[in-house]
Design a protein around this motif. Sequence first.
Motif, PDB file in Angstrom:
ATOM      1  N   GLU A 116       0.827  -1.204   0.000  1.00 11.37           N
ATOM      2  CA  GLU A 116       0.000   0.000   0.000  1.00 11.37           C
ATOM      3  C   GLU A 116       0.863   1.256   0.000  1.00 11.37           C
ATOM      4  N   LEU A 117       1.962   1.242   0.738  1.00 11.77           N
ATOM      5  CA  LEU A 117       2.872   2.383   0.747  1.00 11.77           C
ATOM      6  C   LEU A 117       3.441   2.633  -0.652  1.00 11.77           C
ATOM      7  N   ILE A 118       3.894   1.564  -1.293  1.00 16.72           N
ATOM      8  CA  ILE A 118       4.477   1.701  -2.622  1.00 16.72           C
ATOM      9  C   ILE A 118       3.418   2.131  -3.627  1.00 16.72           C
ATOM     10  N   ALA A 119       2.202   1.623  -3.489  1.00 12.06           N
ATOM     11  CA  ALA A 119       1.117   2.023  -4.388  1.00 12.06           C
ATOM     12  C   ALA A 119       0.827   3.515  -4.267  1.00 12.06           C
ATOM     13  N   THR A 120       0.863   4.038  -3.054  1.00  8.15           N
ATOM     14  CA  THR A 120       0.655   5.470  -2.861  1.00  8.15           C
ATOM     15  C   THR A 120       1.731   6.264  -3.586  1.00  8.15           C
ATOM     16  N   CYS A 121       2.981   5.826  -3.474  1.00  4.85           N
ATOM     17  CA  CYS A 121       4.064   6.501  -4.192  1.00  4.85           C
ATOM     18  C   CYS A 121       3.816   6.477  -5.694  1.00  4.85           C
ATOM     19  N   ALA A 122       3.451   5.314  -6.211  1.00  5.97           N
ATOM     20  CA  ALA A 122       3.303   5.152  -7.655  1.00  5.97           C
ATOM     21  C   ALA A 122       2.184   6.013  -8.225  1.00  5.97           C
ATOM     22  N   ARG A 123       1.075   6.147  -7.519  1.00  6.42           N
ATOM     23  CA  ARG A 123      -0.044   6.876  -8.099  1.00  6.42           C
ATOM     24  C   ARG A 123       0.078   8.398  -7.945  1.00  6.42           C
ATOM     25  N   HIS A 124       1.139   8.852  -7.254  1.00  6.86           N
ATOM     26  CA  HIS A 124       1.296  10.291  -7.083  1.00  6.86           C
ATOM     27  C   HIS A 124       2.511  10.873  -7.794  1.00  6.86           C
ATOM     28  N   VAL A 125       3.270  10.049  -8.516  1.00  7.73           N
ATOM     29  CA  VAL A 125       4.438  10.565  -9.216  1.00  7.73           C
ATOM     30  C   VAL A 125       4.085  10.812 -10.685  1.00  7.73           C
ATOM     31  N   VAL A 126       4.594  11.912 -11.257  1.00  8.54           N
ATOM     32  CA  VAL A 126       4.324  12.225 -12.655  1.00  8.54           C
ATOM     33  C   VAL A 126       5.092  11.265 -13.547  1.00  8.54           C
ATOM     34  N   ALA A 200      11.115  -6.320  -6.901  1.00  6.03           N
ATOM     35  CA  ALA A 200       9.874  -7.023  -7.246  1.00  6.03           C
ATOM     36  C   ALA A 200       8.667  -6.309  -6.643  1.00  6.03           C
ATOM     37  N   GLU A 201       8.796  -5.827  -5.423  1.00 10.26           N
ATOM     38  CA  GLU A 201       7.697  -5.089  -4.784  1.00 10.26           C
ATOM     39  C   GLU A 201       7.389  -3.821  -5.577  1.00 10.26           C
ATOM     40  N   LEU A 202       8.410  -3.110  -5.998  1.00  9.27           N
ATOM     41  CA  LEU A 202       8.218  -1.893  -6.791  1.00  9.27           C
ATOM     42  C   LEU A 202       7.554  -2.216  -8.126  1.00  9.27           C
ATOM     43  N   ALA A 203       8.011  -3.290  -8.766  1.00 12.31           N
ATOM     44  CA  ALA A 203       7.473  -3.654 -10.077  1.00 12.31           C
ATOM     45  C   ALA A 203       5.990  -3.986 -10.005  1.00 12.31           C
ATOM     46  N   THR A 204       5.564  -4.554  -8.899  1.00  4.06           N
ATOM     47  CA  THR A 204       4.149  -4.889  -8.726  1.00  4.06           C
ATOM     48  C   THR A 204       3.264  -3.653  -8.869  1.00  4.06           C
ATOM     49  N   GLU A 205       3.797  -2.480  -8.486  1.00  3.54           N
ATOM     50  CA  GLU A 205       3.027  -1.237  -8.554  1.00  3.54           C
ATOM     51  C   GLU A 205       3.452  -0.347  -9.725  1.00  3.54           C
ATOM     52  N   GLY A 206       4.170  -0.940 -10.692  1.00  2.00           N
ATOM     53  CA  GLY A 206       4.516  -0.196 -11.898  1.00  2.00           C
ATOM     54  C   GLY A 206       5.719   0.706 -11.768  1.00  2.00           C
ATOM     55  N   LEU A 207       6.594   0.423 -10.796  1.00  2.00           N
ATOM     56  CA  LEU A 207       7.810   1.204 -10.621  1.00  2.00           C
ATOM     57  C   LEU A 207       9.030   0.327 -10.903  1.00  2.00           C
ATOM     58  N   ARG A 208      10.080   0.961 -11.400  1.00  2.60           N
ATOM     59  CA  ARG A 208      11.333   0.256 -11.673  1.00  2.60           C
ATOM     60  C   ARG A 208      12.428   0.809 -10.774  1.00  2.60           C
ATOM     61  N   LEU A 209      13.145  -0.077 -10.085  1.00  5.58           N
ATOM     62  CA  LEU A 209      14.272   0.342  -9.265  1.00  5.58           C
ATOM     63  C   LEU A 209      15.345   0.898 -10.187  1.00  5.58           C
ATOM     64  N   ASP A 210      15.670   2.182 -10.008  1.00  8.99           N
ATOM     65  CA  ASP A 210      16.565   2.870 -10.929  1.00  8.99           C
ATOM     66  C   ASP A 210      17.993   2.927 -10.416  1.00  8.99           C
ATOM     67  N   VAL A 220      17.007   4.767  -2.276  1.00 11.61           N
ATOM     68  CA  VAL A 220      16.715   4.154  -3.565  1.00 11.61           C
ATOM     69  C   VAL A 220      15.934   5.142  -4.422  1.00 11.61           C
ATOM     70  N   SER A 221      16.263   5.199  -5.688  1.00 14.71           N
ATOM     71  CA  SER A 221      15.429   5.937  -6.633  1.00 14.71           C
ATOM     72  C   SER A 221      14.685   4.930  -7.495  1.00 14.71           C
ATOM     73  N   ALA A 222      13.392   5.206  -7.695  1.00  9.55           N
ATOM     74  CA  ALA A 222      12.548   4.360  -8.535  1.00  9.55           C
ATOM     75  C   ALA A 222      11.798   5.277  -9.498  1.00  9.55           C
ATOM     76  N   VAL A 223      11.512   4.754 -10.679  1.00 11.53           N
ATOM     77  CA  VAL A 223      10.842   5.555 -11.703  1.00 11.53           C
ATOM     78  C   VAL A 223       9.674   4.747 -12.283  1.00 11.53           C
ATOM     79  N   PRO A 224       8.657   5.444 -12.812  1.00 13.08           N
ATOM     80  CA  PRO A 224       7.562   4.713 -13.449  1.00 13.08           C
ATOM     81  C   PRO A 224       8.093   3.830 -14.576  1.00 13.08           C
ATOM     82  N   ALA A 225       7.671   2.580 -14.592  1.00 14.03           N
ATOM     83  CA  ALA A 225       8.178   1.643 -15.590  1.00 14.03           C
ATOM     84  C   ALA A 225       7.613   1.947 -16.975  1.00 14.03           C
TER      85      ALA A 225
END
Length: 225
Positions: A116-126, A200-210, A220-225
Motif C-alpha cells: 500500500e505504501l508503494i502504491a501510494t508513491c506510484a499513483r502520485h508521481v508524474v 519485485a515489490e516496486l514492479a508490482t506497482e509499476g515502478l522500476r528500481l533505478d 533508492v530511486s525508482a521511476v515509473p516503468a
Amino acid sequence: MRNNGTGPGPISPDGSPVEFYSMLPPNGEPELVAQVTPPGGSVLELGAGVGRVTHPLLALGFEVVAVDESPEMLALVQDAQTVLARVEGLRLDRRFDTVMLASQLVNTADDAYRRELIATCARHVVPGGVVLIQWMPASAHDRWYVGRTRTDGDVTITMAAVEEVSPGVYHATMRYTYGDAKVWTQSFSSKRLTDDELAAELATEGLRLDGFLTEDRTWVSAVPA
C-alpha cells in the motif's frame, strides 16, 4: 508487534516522540531531493513528521506537500501545504515531480502495508518523475546489536533491544536521550529485504528500481516503468 513509544510529550501513532524528532536536523535528504527534482519542482513528502526535511526543501525553492497522520507533528510544519492522513490509501488529486518515502517505512514487517505504501508513491508521481525511498538493505540488519549507540550533540540514540522473531523479521526498541533530562523509547518491527525483493515489490506497482543514491545504499530511486 505494533509500533509504540514512551516518554514525555505527545507520541505519534507510529510511536515517534514528537519533541525528540523536533530536535533532529536533516541528514542530507534535501540535497538528495535536489539531485532528482527540477528547480522549483513539486515534492510529496510522505510521513513528513515535524518538517525536519520539509523546511530545508522549502528554503531550496521546492513546492512541498507534507503528509503525516500525527496532528502534533504537522502542527510544527510551517509554510507548506499539510495533509493529515495515513500514507496508505492516500489519494490526492494531483501528481508530483518527486515523491519521498523516508524513515525505512518500506521495511515494515506487514507485507500488505508495504504494498500500500508503494502504491501510494506510484499513483502520485508524474510520468518521468522519481520516487525516493529510504530503506534498510538486507546487510544492515546484521549490524544491529543491543547497545549500539550514536550521539549527535545533546542527543543520544541507543538500540535498547533487538530480537529476530522469525526468519528475516526483527523487533527492536530504540532509546532516545536528550542530555540527562529526557528519555523516550520507540519500538518497531523491521523486515529484511534483498535488492531483488524490493525491486519485485516496486514492479508490482509499476515502478522500476533505478539505482542507489548514497554509498550506504539506504536511499533508492525508482521511476515509473
